[in-house]
Scaffold this motif. Sequence first.
Motif, PDB file in Angstrom:
ATOM      1  N   ASN A   9      23.099  53.990  32.463  1.00 21.68           N
ATOM      2  CA  ASN A   9      23.959  54.960  33.141  1.00 21.68           C
ATOM      3  C   ASN A   9      25.425  54.634  32.919  1.00 21.68           C
ATOM      4  OD1 ASN A   9      22.981  57.149  34.539  1.00 21.68           O
ATOM      5  ND2 ASN A   9      22.378  55.983  36.330  1.00 21.68           N
ATOM      6  N   GLY A  10      26.213  55.559  32.392  1.00 21.36           N
ATOM      7  CA  GLY A  10      27.647  55.321  32.293  1.00 21.36           C
ATOM      8  C   GLY A  10      28.254  55.869  31.019  1.00 21.36           C
ATOM      9  N   ALA A  11      29.526  55.520  30.827  1.00 22.19           N
ATOM     10  CA  ALA A  11      30.260  55.978  29.647  1.00 22.19           C
ATOM     11  C   ALA A  11      30.167  54.925  28.547  1.00 22.19           C
ATOM     12  CB  ALA A  11      31.723  56.230  30.007  1.00 22.19           C
ATOM     13  N   HIS A  12      29.754  55.367  27.367  1.00 28.04           N
ATOM     14  CA  HIS A  12      29.619  54.487  26.204  1.00 28.04           C
ATOM     15  C   HIS A  12      30.761  54.814  25.235  1.00 28.04           C
ATOM     16  CE1 HIS A  12      25.260  53.278  26.977  1.00 28.04           C
ATOM     17  NE2 HIS A  12      25.529  54.171  27.919  1.00 28.04           N
ATOM     18  N   ARG A  13      31.523  53.797  24.851  1.00 31.43           N
ATOM     19  CA  ARG A  13      32.700  54.008  23.997  1.00 31.43           C
ATOM     20  C   ARG A  13      32.421  53.536  22.577  1.00 31.43           C
ATOM     21  NH1 ARG A  13      38.320  50.874  25.192  1.00 31.43           N
ATOM     22  NH2 ARG A  13      37.005  49.097  24.590  1.00 31.43           N
ATOM     23  N   VAL A  14      32.857  54.338  21.602  1.00 29.79           N
ATOM     24  CA  VAL A  14      32.675  53.955  20.200  1.00 29.79           C
ATOM     25  C   VAL A  14      34.036  53.837  19.529  1.00 29.79           C
ATOM     26  CG1 VAL A  14      32.407  56.349  19.397  1.00 29.79           C
ATOM     27  CG2 VAL A  14      31.472  54.476  18.028  1.00 29.79           C
ATOM     28  N   GLN A  15      34.194  52.814  18.696  1.00 25.75           N
ATOM     29  CA  GLN A  15      35.406  52.623  17.905  1.00 25.75           C
ATOM     30  C   GLN A  15      34.996  52.557  16.438  1.00 25.75           C
ATOM     31  OE1 GLN A  15      36.657  48.970  19.884  1.00 25.75           O
ATOM     32  NE2 GLN A  15      38.211  50.072  21.060  1.00 25.75           N
ATOM     33  N   ARG A  16      35.422  53.564  15.665  1.00 23.27           N
ATOM     34  CA  ARG A  16      35.063  53.614  14.244  1.00 23.27           C
ATOM     35  C   ARG A  16      35.926  54.656  13.532  1.00 23.27           C
ATOM     36  NH1 ARG A  16      28.982  56.278  14.821  1.00 23.27           N
ATOM     37  NH2 ARG A  16      29.629  58.340  15.580  1.00 23.27           N
ATOM     38  N   VAL A  17      35.818  54.668  12.214  1.00 23.70           N
ATOM     39  CA  VAL A  17      36.517  55.669  11.411  1.00 23.70           C
ATOM     40  C   VAL A  17      35.629  56.906  11.331  1.00 23.70           C
ATOM     41  CG1 VAL A  17      37.521  56.216   9.168  1.00 23.70           C
ATOM     42  CG2 VAL A  17      37.632  53.861  10.043  1.00 23.70           C
TER      43      VAL A  17
ATOM     44  N   TYR B  72      32.354  49.550  15.337  1.00 28.46           N
ATOM     45  CA  TYR B  72      31.714  49.580  14.020  1.00 28.46           C
ATOM     46  C   TYR B  72      32.402  48.686  12.989  1.00 28.46           C
ATOM     47  CZ  TYR B  72      28.155  53.103  15.004  1.00 28.46           C
ATOM     48  OH  TYR B  72      27.041  53.751  15.483  1.00 28.46           O
ATOM     49  N   PRO B  73      33.753  48.670  12.907  1.00 27.71           N
ATOM     50  CA  PRO B  73      34.385  47.824  11.874  1.00 27.71           C
ATOM     51  C   PRO B  73      34.006  46.349  12.005  1.00 27.71           C
ATOM     52  CG  PRO B  73      35.981  49.383  12.767  1.00 27.71           C
ATOM     53  CD  PRO B  73      34.751  49.497  13.622  1.00 27.71           C
ATOM     54  N   GLN B  74      33.806  45.876  13.241  1.00 27.54           N
ATOM     55  CA  GLN B  74      33.479  44.468  13.456  1.00 27.54           C
ATOM     56  C   GLN B  74      31.994  44.240  13.762  1.00 27.54           C
ATOM     57  OE1 GLN B  74      36.246  42.698  16.271  1.00 27.54           O
ATOM     58  NE2 GLN B  74      37.940  43.914  15.462  1.00 27.54           N
ATOM     59  N   ASN B  75      31.177  45.308  13.627  1.00 26.83           N
ATOM     60  CA  ASN B  75      29.731  45.219  13.865  1.00 26.83           C
ATOM     61  C   ASN B  75      29.444  44.568  15.228  1.00 26.83           C
ATOM     62  OD1 ASN B  75      27.028  45.691  12.969  1.00 26.83           O
ATOM     63  ND2 ASN B  75      26.790  43.520  12.492  1.00 26.83           N
ATOM     64  N   ARG B  76      30.234  44.978  16.246  1.00 25.29           N
ATOM     65  CA  ARG B  76      30.203  44.311  17.537  1.00 25.29           C
ATOM     66  C   ARG B  76      29.864  45.281  18.670  1.00 25.29           C
ATOM     67  NH1 ARG B  76      35.637  42.859  18.249  1.00 25.29           N
ATOM     68  NH2 ARG B  76      35.911  44.635  19.643  1.00 25.29           N
ATOM     69  N   VAL B  77      29.052  44.801  19.606  1.00 22.87           N
ATOM     70  CA  VAL B  77      28.758  45.557  20.832  1.00 22.87           C
ATOM     71  C   VAL B  77      29.120  44.675  22.023  1.00 22.87           C
ATOM     72  CG1 VAL B  77      26.970  46.608  22.271  1.00 22.87           C
ATOM     73  CG2 VAL B  77      26.897  46.903  19.797  1.00 22.87           C
ATOM     74  N   THR B  78      29.858  45.238  22.982  1.00 17.70           N
ATOM     75  CA  THR B  78      30.233  44.495  24.186  1.00 17.70           C
ATOM     76  C   THR B  78      29.792  45.264  25.417  1.00 17.70           C
ATOM     77  OG1 THR B  78      32.184  43.536  23.120  1.00 17.70           O
ATOM     78  CG2 THR B  78      32.146  43.528  25.528  1.00 17.70           C
TER      79      THR B  78
END
Length: 360
Positions: A181-189, A313-319
């Motif tokens: 439940n919640g807001a999922h943020r994505v960082q990518r080109v 995505y650029p750093q292949n990282r999930v937090t």
Amino acid sequence: MDEIFDKLQSVVDRYDELNELISDPEVIADTQKFMKLSKEEADLRDTVAAFKKYQKVSKQLDDDKEMLREKIDDDLEAMVKDEITSLTDEKDKLEDQMKVMLLPKDPNDDKNIIMEIHGAAGGDEGSLFAADLFSMYSKYAERQGWKVEIIDKNETEVGGFKEIVLMITGDKVYSKLKYENGAHRVQRVPVTESAGRVHTSTATVGVMPEEEDVDIDIDPKDIRVDVYRSSGAGGQHINKTSSAVRMTHLPTGIVVAMQDERSQQQNRQKAMKILKARVYDYYAQQEQDQYNAERKLAIGTGDRSERIRTYNYPQNRVTDHRIGLTLNKLDRIMNGELDEIIDALIVSDQAKKLENLTNE
């Protein structure tokens, strides 16, 4: 531990009572009662087994300590000391295990869920990320042996989703996916970005337990039902019949529209299923908000408007921001390998409950 032992003994007593009841011919003849009692017995079985094992280990430990007080040869003494060390570790682990087993159980944990994924901030990129989350949860469900059914969807021209609604059925689905439940943020080109700049977009996920009549009773007088002709592809059938259904729950203003199925009856059934889940979720959220206000814990409640996780995505990282967990394996997570995150969230949730249990 004395208080915990008292609780465990009451669990054992109830378990013995249940075994007698489900052997009673009168109970067996009452299918509904038999099923209810059998489920309760099954829920207590692991706790009882752990407690009996704990008692056995404790007795063996006492016997070994008593043996050390006697005159025994050096070799036997060394063996007994090794066994005491091993049994002490096992006893400590069983104590921790039993504490977790005694935590109040979420009554929804065994239920199937309705999941709603919405593309939020970021326009087309937000809708594409919503589609990626749908793929991630579908692959995770497949790994768990669950079934995924698309109930409703609103696609965008770029291949994403403004909204997609799923029914996920299987063993203890809500117990694992309730943390999403919640807001999922994505960082990518974005694919539409020609300059190669990283953009930030979001999608929101709502997870609601599937509700049956026994769980929430909605008065038919509180529902307004409108029928209309479905739009979009479908041929002459859709143009000629009013198969689409819109249900409005008047007390809350919640609206569900359904036109995926060819018959009005099928659309009614699906719309009612979603309406029940949303109404239940609405009232449950109100209770949670009131609870948090009373305890001044309004921040970090798992509200769906909060940013719970970032996918870089650029750093292949999930937090996961709720528990401070960072994993450099985004590619595997998007492929449905969510176990490490979900297991960590469950452990964190249990730790908080244990702390509250100790403080009460």
